[in-house]
Design an enzyme around this catalytic site. Sequence first.
Site, PDB file in Angstrom:
ATOM      1  N   SER A 116       0.787  -1.232   0.000  1.00  0.00           N
ATOM      2  CA  SER A 116       0.000   0.000   0.000  1.00  0.00           C
ATOM      3  C   SER A 116       0.821   1.284   0.000  1.00  0.00           C
ATOM      4  O   SER A 116       1.514   1.562  -0.966  1.00  0.00           O
ATOM      5  CB  SER A 116      -0.949  -0.037   1.191  1.00  0.00           C
ATOM      6  OG  SER A 116      -1.896   0.971   1.068  1.00  0.00           O
ATOM      7  N   HIS A 117       0.813   2.018   1.118  1.00  0.00           N
ATOM      8  CA  HIS A 117       1.498   3.314   1.153  1.00  0.00           C
ATOM      9  C   HIS A 117       2.961   3.181   1.573  1.00  0.00           C
ATOM     10  O   HIS A 117       3.660   4.182   1.666  1.00  0.00           O
ATOM     11  CB  HIS A 117       0.767   4.255   2.108  1.00  0.00           C
ATOM     12  CG  HIS A 117       0.700   3.734   3.511  1.00  0.00           C
ATOM     13  ND1 HIS A 117      -0.181   2.747   3.888  1.00  0.00           N
ATOM     14  CD2 HIS A 117       1.423   4.032   4.604  1.00  0.00           C
ATOM     15  CE1 HIS A 117       0.004   2.474   5.163  1.00  0.00           C
ATOM     16  NE2 HIS A 117       0.968   3.239   5.632  1.00  0.00           N
ATOM     17  N   ASP A 288      -2.292   6.557  -3.168  1.00  0.00           N
ATOM     18  CA  ASP A 288      -1.173   5.769  -2.658  1.00  0.00           C
ATOM     19  C   ASP A 288      -0.795   4.658  -3.647  1.00  0.00           C
ATOM     20  O   ASP A 288      -1.397   4.543  -4.724  1.00  0.00           O
ATOM     21  CB  ASP A 288      -1.456   5.214  -1.254  1.00  0.00           C
ATOM     22  CG  ASP A 288      -2.539   4.153  -1.245  1.00  0.00           C
ATOM     23  OD1 ASP A 288      -3.358   4.118  -2.191  1.00  0.00           O
ATOM     24  OD2 ASP A 288      -2.591   3.349  -0.289  1.00  0.00           O
ATOM     25  N   ASP A 290      -1.323   1.464  -3.950  1.00  0.00           N
ATOM     26  CA  ASP A 290      -2.318   0.510  -4.439  1.00  0.00           C
ATOM     27  C   ASP A 290      -3.653   1.154  -4.795  1.00  0.00           C
ATOM     28  O   ASP A 290      -4.616   0.454  -5.117  1.00  0.00           O
ATOM     29  CB  ASP A 290      -2.520  -0.629  -3.430  1.00  0.00           C
ATOM     30  CG  ASP A 290      -3.081  -0.156  -2.111  1.00  0.00           C
ATOM     31  OD1 ASP A 290      -2.785   0.985  -1.698  1.00  0.00           O
ATOM     32  OD2 ASP A 290      -3.833  -0.922  -1.468  1.00  0.00           O
ATOM     33  N   ASP A 292      -5.999   2.897  -3.109  1.00  0.00           N
ATOM     34  CA  ASP A 292      -7.203   3.002  -2.281  1.00  0.00           C
ATOM     35  C   ASP A 292      -7.268   4.311  -1.484  1.00  0.00           C
ATOM     36  O   ASP A 292      -8.327   4.694  -1.021  1.00  0.00           O
ATOM     37  CB  ASP A 292      -7.394   1.767  -1.376  1.00  0.00           C
ATOM     38  CG  ASP A 292      -6.187   1.442  -0.546  1.00  0.00           C
ATOM     39  OD1 ASP A 292      -5.163   2.141  -0.651  1.00  0.00           O
ATOM     40  OD2 ASP A 292      -6.258   0.453   0.230  1.00  0.00           O
ATOM     41  N   ARG A 293      -6.123   5.009  -1.346  1.00  0.00           N
ATOM     42  CA  ARG A 293      -6.155   6.284  -0.621  1.00  0.00           C
ATOM     43  C   ARG A 293      -6.241   7.463  -1.586  1.00  0.00           C
ATOM     44  O   ARG A 293      -5.781   7.363  -2.726  1.00  0.00           O
ATOM     45  CB  ARG A 293      -4.880   6.473   0.190  1.00  0.00           C
ATOM     46  CG  ARG A 293      -4.697   5.447   1.264  1.00  0.00           C
ATOM     47  CD  ARG A 293      -3.473   5.791   2.077  1.00  0.00           C
ATOM     48  NE  ARG A 293      -3.354   4.826   3.164  1.00  0.00           N
ATOM     49  CZ  ARG A 293      -2.721   5.054   4.297  1.00  0.00           C
ATOM     50  NH1 ARG A 293      -2.138   6.222   4.500  1.00  0.00           N
ATOM     51  NH2 ARG A 293      -2.666   4.142   5.229  1.00  0.00           N
ATOM     52  N   LYS A 389     -11.631   0.920   0.286  1.00  0.00           N
ATOM     53  CA  LYS A 389     -11.645   2.344   0.020  1.00  0.00           C
ATOM     54  C   LYS A 389     -11.166   2.552  -1.412  1.00  0.00           C
ATOM     55  O   LYS A 389     -10.508   1.683  -1.973  1.00  0.00           O
ATOM     56  CB  LYS A 389     -10.799   3.102   1.034  1.00  0.00           C
ATOM     57  CG  LYS A 389      -9.370   2.622   1.204  1.00  0.00           C
ATOM     58  CD  LYS A 389      -8.751   3.271   2.433  1.00  0.00           C
ATOM     59  CE  LYS A 389      -7.275   2.981   2.540  1.00  0.00           C
ATOM     60  NZ  LYS A 389      -6.947   1.906   3.477  1.00  0.00           N
TER      61      LYS A 389
END
Length: 562
Positions: A116-117, A288, A290, A292-293, A389
């Site tokens: 992710s992030h 981010d 992946d 989702d953010r 998200k």
Amino acid sequence: MALEVITKATKPYDGQKPGTSGLRKAVKVFMQENYTENFVQSILNTLGDKLKNSVLVVGGDGRYYCKTAVDLIIKICAANEVSKLYVGQNGILSTPAVSAIIRKYQTTGGIILTASHNPGGPDHDFGIKFNTSNGGPAPDEVTNKIYECSKTISEYKIVPGLKCDIDTIGTYTSKVPSGTFTVEVIDSVEDYVTLMKEIFDFSALKSLIQGSDGTPGTKILINSLNGVTGPYVTRIFVKELGASSENVVNVVPLEDFGGRHPDPNLTYAADLVEAMKTGDYDLGAAFDGDGDRNMILGCKSFFVNPSDSLAVLADNLECIPYFKRTGVKGFARSMPTGASVDRVAAKKNMRIFEVPTGWKYFGNLMDAGQLSLCGEESFGTGSDHIREKDGIWAVLAWLSVMSAQKMTVEQLLMRHWTTYGRNFFTRYDYENCDAASCNKMMAELEALITAPGYVGRVLSNEVKQYTVRLGDNFSYVDPIDKSKAEKQGLRILFEDGSRIIFRLSGTGSSGATVRVYIESYESDPSTYSQDAQQVLKPLIQIALCESKLQQFTGRSAPTVIT
Ligand code: VG1
Ligand code: CO
């Protein structure tokens, strides 16, 4: 002739415990002999009866080691009687896209390759996450089972001879002893774009961006931070909505995200913040690794706090065709998220849920038809269109509201605060601290705030005083399946609604990250344009003082301020 399945002996590794969102470790950890294989086999083992003839979605954010992991997953799934995999071309699928594809093709679940992030590359992080058949991150019950399995694993199965060209779209079948194993390599963006077109009015958004009837277009600047969203952004904002290719930057997914930290906040997306300062753009956004953010900025880098972003969308859902169709069932936020959405819920007479940190806690409520829109202060916003998200969805939602209300980002926020008052919010992150000292700090703070006599105590600095209403370690009972999540963060709640919250991050791969969340509510209009850091200063000082954070961590300042 069927390809041969080989059973390989292995030994368990310590620490394969999924955190807030999947298993995240340094790439070098995943590269150890059988480390990745063990974890993948542990995921499959927990499927039990559902494993035979199961269908899974596989894809990731394109970071270093993704392709190696996809190859291993294909070979291990083939050996474990999985019947079919949907794999994103080049191994690329954003986290929201995986969720959408699981739901669309009603698969058994999905495996997402991402940290992710967290930064990527040979010297940084990799991650594996399992999502269940509702498209959402596996609940605690499932991740605990995976972890238990990883502790006793003694063998895994693999088809070493299976070859599959995941760079080329197509359907590949292989004969394995259990029958036919199929890999369908799919376009990474197609299913996701189809879903977005069902949710939003693309022709209205196109007019907004291109301008119509003499009104100039709304200028956007989208920065993918070289994460997975690049191809999605190019397809949606440039090809479908007619933005110019100069309006989208860093849209090529890179294995190391160009050396940057793919986290859309004011610190790590500083180049977006700088570019927006010129005043040339009306809306800026970053995502981010992946996808989702999301971070939303208005003209001149006007910052939309994610907690406010959630509240503004909650107040304006009728601007989005999807919600006109489905109706709005309820709202939710994670516990540390600022409570501005609660005020919208109260006014609209809508249910509002407060869940622990992590998107997995929203899934049951959505599946039960009680929740339409939810968010986290950590730049996560989403709805029940999927069970993750969704960064790009959030930008399309904001553009839809701007289009329907004919207002700028800043005007929407100002109107919101004028209607509801302003929940000032900030988060301080102290990244990569010494874990033992942080655990000690948390233990002492918990003892302090839960001791008899803490409630009613007046905490003050030179300018302000706050009376403690409650001190606890947040626990949550899922309203649907009654499962319990305990020790989800230390809370000091005050009489006037202000809050101080302390958590240790569950997504890091080394050391400990302390997150301090501070919130206070103001209804005096003269405060609305003030700087959140100024307004929250007294509470921040109190938080640092109560926790003795600087002593425990040896840090005089946070690494990231939101
Ligand atoms: C962080 C955020 C949390 C988010 C999680 C996964 O967790 O605080 O709100 O759901 O990351 O986001 P933690 O435990 O580090 O505070 V993502 O986009 O990294 O999957
Ligand atoms: Co993410």
